[in-house]
Design a protein around this motif. Structure first.
Motif, short mmCIF file in Angstrom:
data_model
loop_
_atom_site.label_atom_id
_atom_site.label_comp_id
_atom_site.label_asym_id
_atom_site.label_seq_id
_atom_site.Cartn_x
_atom_site.Cartn_y
_atom_site.Cartn_z
N GLY A 197 0.82 -1.20 0.00
CA GLY A 197 0.00 0.00 0.00
C GLY A 197 0.85 1.25 0.00
N LEU A 198 0.26 2.35 0.47
CA LEU A 198 0.93 3.65 0.52
C LEU A 198 1.49 4.06 -0.83
N LYS A 199 0.70 3.85 -1.88
CA LYS A 199 1.13 4.29 -3.20
C LYS A 199 1.31 5.81 -3.21
N GLY A 200 2.31 6.26 -3.91
CA GLY A 200 2.62 7.69 -3.93
C GLY A 200 3.62 8.08 -2.86
N SER A 201 3.76 7.25 -1.84
CA SER A 201 4.79 7.44 -0.82
C SER A 201 5.86 6.39 -1.08
N HIS A 202 7.07 6.84 -1.35
CA HIS A 202 8.09 5.91 -1.80
C HIS A 202 9.13 5.63 -0.71
N SER A 203 9.41 4.35 -0.56
CA SER A 203 10.44 3.89 0.38
C SER A 203 11.55 3.25 -0.45
N ALA A 204 12.78 3.47 -0.01
CA ALA A 204 13.91 2.95 -0.79
C ALA A 204 15.12 2.73 0.09
N GLU A 205 16.13 2.10 -0.51
CA GLU A 205 17.42 1.93 0.14
C GLU A 205 18.20 3.23 0.07
N LEU A 206 19.07 3.42 1.04
CA LEU A 206 20.08 4.48 1.00
C LEU A 206 21.44 3.81 1.07
N ILE A 207 22.30 4.18 0.16
CA ILE A 207 23.62 3.55 0.08
C ILE A 207 24.69 4.59 0.39
N PHE A 208 25.55 4.24 1.33
CA PHE A 208 26.67 5.12 1.72
C PHE A 208 27.97 4.41 1.38
N GLU A 209 28.69 4.95 0.40
CA GLU A 209 29.98 4.38 0.01
C GLU A 209 31.03 5.47 0.14
N ASN A 210 31.73 5.45 1.27
CA ASN A 210 32.69 6.51 1.59
C ASN A 210 32.02 7.89 1.47
N CYS A 211 30.83 7.98 2.01
CA CYS A 211 30.06 9.23 1.96
C CYS A 211 30.69 10.26 2.90
N GLU A 212 30.98 11.42 2.36
CA GLU A 212 31.66 12.46 3.12
C GLU A 212 30.66 13.41 3.77
N VAL A 213 30.67 13.43 5.10
CA VAL A 213 29.77 14.28 5.86
C VAL A 213 30.60 15.25 6.71
N PRO A 214 30.46 16.55 6.52
CA PRO A 214 31.25 17.51 7.30
C PRO A 214 31.03 17.32 8.80
N ILE A 215 32.06 17.54 9.57
CA ILE A 215 32.00 17.36 11.02
C ILE A 215 30.92 18.23 11.65
N GLU A 216 30.66 19.39 11.03
CA GLU A 216 29.63 20.29 11.58
C GLU A 216 28.21 19.76 11.37
N ASN A 217 28.09 18.61 10.68
CA ASN A 217 26.77 18.03 10.46
C ASN A 217 26.41 16.92 11.45
N VAL A 218 27.23 16.79 12.50
CA VAL A 218 26.83 15.92 13.60
C VAL A 218 25.61 16.55 14.26
N LEU A 219 24.56 15.77 14.45
CA LEU A 219 23.32 16.26 15.06
C LEU A 219 23.34 15.92 16.54
N GLY A 220 23.43 16.96 17.37
CA GLY A 220 23.55 16.73 18.80
C GLY A 220 24.99 16.37 19.16
N THR A 221 25.14 15.47 20.12
CA THR A 221 26.47 15.08 20.62
C THR A 221 26.85 13.71 20.10
N GLU A 222 28.12 13.53 19.78
CA GLU A 222 28.59 12.22 19.35
C GLU A 222 28.29 11.18 20.43
N GLY A 223 27.77 10.03 19.99
CA GLY A 223 27.43 8.97 20.93
C GLY A 223 26.02 9.04 21.47
N GLN A 224 25.30 10.10 21.11
CA GLN A 224 23.92 10.27 21.59
C GLN A 224 22.88 9.96 20.51
N GLY A 225 23.31 9.31 19.44
CA GLY A 225 22.41 9.06 18.32
C GLY A 225 21.25 8.15 18.66
N TYR A 226 21.50 7.11 19.46
CA TYR A 226 20.42 6.19 19.81
C TYR A 226 19.39 6.89 20.68
#
Length: 382
Positions: free
Chosen positions: A203-232
């Motif tokens: 169901g949920l046609k029109g709403s799309h779910s998919a895989e996300l693939i990270f292959e050596n994906c570069e994320v700037p250090i300033e893009n940490v959301l909150g504090t390191e280790g607090q993700g869970y």
């Protein structure tokens, strides 16, 4: 507890109801058949501010509290659930983490465009080995200079094909278990990021779910959301916050099913009388109405608690569990009341029945909610 809506919310509620009934409902079957939400509907949604429900006014959003937001979600839930999910996933788990956990620079950078819907949000936690067991993440993030390098795979990510901004959970310290998970704000344009296979759903046609693939994906250090280790911890907060909104969307769908059912049982005749006159049908309608009213009261109570800043871990889990189960029971009764018509794909009841099923699974299965509830009860009864 005061569940009365302000004049502003009442005006917005009516505007959203009119929009849903005149614009979205008119293309609901088109969305179902084409598995695509017309761009005109998206643009009208942007103009109405529906993408900015969760975002404070100083960043371009509507800055509505949870009670007010649930009032609008209830209206949005009364139409095609694919459209409902696009809006709900963005204004819920797609943006709430940034609103609540981001620093000022991050908020200024991302929230204005997310408030207008120019950039859609998504939440990326689930992996092939980490669904209900969210601590079993395999996606890693290794700090190298001024960047983190992400490697791994996410799947079943709602809004994956539409989103530009992703809240992503990854392991930064495998020795620390849940305390070694960090959350990141990842842009679709970052090197090493790509959207993978789109999943074909029941169901949920029109709403799309998919895989996300990270292959050596570069994320700037300033893009940490909150504090390191607090993700869970961040993930739990984001999911808990969104549960009242999800229940309100379920509530809107339930009310729409009751409205359709009442119209049908008063028009359809068997044995010379409208079928509402037959006790078996009348009882099903009554049961639907009772559960909907109970869900409405529970939804706004938890929403009020959120607005009051109260701890709602147990109550939010209860509401998510109850709201999804009620939606499934109401949808099942609606099909039964409609008889053969309810099983035909040209009639919307069949669509709601299929769409309801995922609500017991996504954003935490019914079984996980029971675990959370039991865990909180054990703390309370020590």
């Amino acid at each position: 507890m005061d569940f009365n809506f302000s004049e502003e919310i009442l005006v917005l509620k009516k505007s959203v109801r009119d929009f849903i009934q005149t614009e979205v409902e008119a293309v609901a079957m088109q969305i179902e058949k084409e598995d695509h939400i017309p761009e005109r509907i998206i643009e009208l949604s942007r103009e109405m501010g529906l993408f900015g429900l969760s975002i404070p006014e100083n960043y371009g959003g509507l800055g509505i509290g949870m009670v007010g937001k649930c009032a609008l979600y209830e209206e949005i839930g009364a139409t095609h659930n694919g459209y409902t999910t696009l809006i709900g996933a963005h204004t819920g788990i797609g943006t709430v983490g940034i609103v609540e956990l981001a620093n000022e620079n991050q908020k200024k950078k991302y929230l204005p465009d997310m408030a207008t819907g120019q950039r859609i949000g998504a939440f990326a936690l689930t992996e092939p080995s980490a669904g209900s067991n969210a601590t079993n993440l395999k996606t890693t993030a290794v700090k190298k200079g001024d960047k983190y390098i992400l490697n791994g795979l996410k799947h079943y990510i709602t809004n994956a094909t539409e989103a530009d901004i992703f809240t992503v959970m990854a392991v930064t310290d495998s020795e620390k278990g849940a305390k070694g998970i960090t959350s990141f704000i990842v842009e679709k344009s970052f090197p090493g990021f790509q959207v993978g296979a789109v999943e074909e759903k029941m169901g949920l046609k029109g709403s799309h779910s998919a895989e996300l693939i990270f292959e050596n994906c570069e994320v700037p250090i300033e893009n940490v959301l909150g504090t390191e280790g607090q993700g869970y911890v961040n993930a739990l907060k984001i999911l808990a916050n969104g549960r009242a909104g999800l229940a309100a969307r379920n509530l809107g769908s339930c009310q729409h099913l009751l409205d359709m059912s009442m119209k049908y049982v008063q028009e359809r005749e068997q044995f010379g009388v409208p079928i509402i006159e037959h006790q078996a049908v009348a009882h099903m309608i009554a049961e639907m109405a009772v559960e909907i009213e109970a869900l409405r009261s529970f939804t706004y109570r938890v929403a009020w608690m959120v607005d009051e800043g109260m701890k709602v871990i147990k109550e939010a889990a209860m509401l998510k569990l109850y709201g999804s189960e009620v939606y499934n029971r109401v949808a099942d009764k609606a099909v039964q009341v409609h008889g053969g018509v309810g099983y035909i794909s040209d009639y919307p009841v069949e669509r709601f029945f299929r769409d309801a099923r995922i609500t017991r699974i996504y954003e935490g299965t019914s079984e996980i909610q029971k675990n959370i509830i039991a865990g909180q009860l054990k703390k309370e009864y020590r």
